[in-house]
Scaffold this active site. Structure first.
Site, PDB file in Angstrom:
ATOM      1  N   LYS A  94      90.545  -1.780  10.868  1.00 51.34           N
ATOM      2  CA  LYS A  94      89.220  -2.439  10.995  1.00 51.34           C
ATOM      3  C   LYS A  94      88.246  -0.969  10.937  1.00 51.34           C
ATOM      4  O   LYS A  94      88.861   0.054  10.697  1.00 51.34           O
ATOM      5  CB  LYS A  94      89.101  -2.730  12.568  1.00 51.34           C
ATOM      6  CG  LYS A  94      89.737  -4.052  12.584  1.00 51.34           C
ATOM      7  CD  LYS A  94      89.681  -4.497  14.268  1.00 51.34           C
ATOM      8  CE  LYS A  94      88.229  -4.266  14.745  1.00 51.34           C
ATOM      9  NZ  LYS A  94      87.145  -4.894  13.885  1.00 51.34           N
ATOM     10  N   GLU A 103      84.354  -0.950  18.801  1.00 53.76           N
ATOM     11  CA  GLU A 103      85.340  -1.805  18.833  1.00 53.76           C
ATOM     12  C   GLU A 103      86.709  -1.798  19.407  1.00 53.76           C
ATOM     13  O   GLU A 103      87.049  -2.564  20.240  1.00 53.76           O
ATOM     14  CB  GLU A 103      85.541  -2.307  17.266  1.00 53.76           C
ATOM     15  CG  GLU A 103      84.351  -2.860  16.584  1.00 53.76           C
ATOM     16  CD  GLU A 103      84.846  -2.974  14.972  1.00 53.76           C
ATOM     17  OE1 GLU A 103      85.559  -2.558  14.762  1.00 53.76           O
ATOM     18  OE2 GLU A 103      83.748  -3.652  14.448  1.00 53.76           O
TER      19      GLU A 103
HETATM   20  C1  5RP Z   1      83.579  -3.644  11.349  1.00 52.46           C
HETATM   21  C2  5RP Z   1      85.000  -4.405  11.168  1.00 52.46           C
HETATM   22  C3  5RP Z   1      85.014  -5.692  10.637  1.00 52.46           C
HETATM   23  O1  5RP Z   1      85.530  -6.558  11.726  1.00 52.46           O
HETATM   24  C4  5RP Z   1      85.663  -5.704   9.400  1.00 52.46           C
HETATM   25  O2  5RP Z   1      84.960  -4.643   8.785  1.00 52.46           O
HETATM   26  C5  5RP Z   1      85.405  -7.027   8.837  1.00 52.46           C
HETATM   27  O3  5RP Z   1      84.284  -7.291   8.272  1.00 52.46           O
HETATM   28  P1  5RP Z   1      84.116  -8.867   7.477  1.00 52.46           P
HETATM   29  O4  5RP Z   1      83.948  -9.762   8.718  1.00 52.46           O
HETATM   30  O5  5RP Z   1      82.362  -8.424   7.344  1.00 52.46           O
HETATM   31  O6  5RP Z   1      84.838  -8.853   6.670  1.00 52.46           O
HETATM   32  O7  5RP Z   1      85.880  -3.939  11.644  1.00 52.46           O
HETATM   33  O8  5RP Z   1      83.899  -2.264  11.630  1.00 52.46           O
END
Ligand code: 5RP
Length: 220
Positions: A94, A103
């Site tokens: 992530k 997060e």
């Molecule tokens: C943000 C994250 C998001 O959950 C990850 O990048 C997925 O993003 P998306 O739903 O736009 O594909 O970890 O820091």
């Protein structure tokens, strides 16, 4: 179906996982944006949210959903967030959106991590997506050297500062066969604030958007 339609579908399905009358942990990203928009439809049935980024906070508030400081709330029942990659054990990469530190904090405070992804995020081995590592600026080169010694190719995310005022190194070229061990190793490098590997505290449930509907995976 387009990728956005898959994300929208899985975001709507995640409403079934939202405990009514409670404060919900809410992540960051384009999939979560669809979730926030869906959450607006049941906003009278929840007390509010704890948010993992300024962007999500703004979107939640624009829908009239109250946003709380985690310190006021304590333990959460549920945290809903996306992922850049997820493997068969529920370990994730992530931080593609840069919000990895908040997060990880909210994931740790939640009893259940509900991961919402479209099927393109399912992988046999983590690492094709560059692994984000949030780093205190003065430690950039030290951390980069240590990450190279671990087999990666760290590249600074240009022009990007996290909500916490730090840098991100995106680590290319990894093939993470032991995600829990790798997470611990990167965590031990001084100057690393957070590694975007969520294996020690992975997902409990994944809802996966596919052209034939939403599939649910439960992890032990
Ligand atoms: C943000 C994250 C998001 O959950 C990850 O990048 C997925 O993003 P998306 O739903 O736009 O594909 O970890 O820091």
């Amino acid at each position: 179906m387009t990728q956005d339609e898959l994300k929208q579908q899985v975001a709507a399905a995640a409403l079934t996982q939202v405990p009514r009358g409670e404060i919900i942990g809410v992540g960051t990203g384009s999939t979560v944006n669809f979730f926030i928009d869906a959450l607006a439809g049941i906003k009278d049935q929840i007390r509010g949210a704890v948010s993992s980024s300024e962007r999500s906070t703004e979107r939640l508030r624009s829908h009239g959903i109250s946003v709380f400081d985690l310190n006021e709330v304590g333990q959460l029942s549920v945290y809903v967030d996306g992922a850049d990659e997820i493997d068969a054990s529920g370990a994730m990469i992530k931080g593609g959106g840069g919000a990895l530190t908040r997060e990880k904090i909210i994931a740790e405070a939640a009893e259940r991590f509900i991961c919402i992804v479209d099927q393109s995020k399912l992988v046999p081995v983590l690492g094709k997506f560059p692994l984000p590592v949030e780093v205190v600026p003065m430690a950039r080169e030290l951390v980069a050297r240590r990450l190279r010694a671990l087999g990666g190719d760290p590249r600074e995310r240009t022009g990007y500062i996290t909500d916490n005022g730090n840098l991100i190194l995106d680590v290319h070229g990894l093939h993470i066969t032991q995600p829990r061990d790798f997470e611990s190793r990167v965590n031990q490098i001084p100057g690393v604030v957070t590694v975007g590997l969520f294996a020690l505290r992975g997902a409990d449930v994944a809802l996966v958007g596919t052209p034939t509907g939403v599939e649910r995976r439960d992890f032990l």
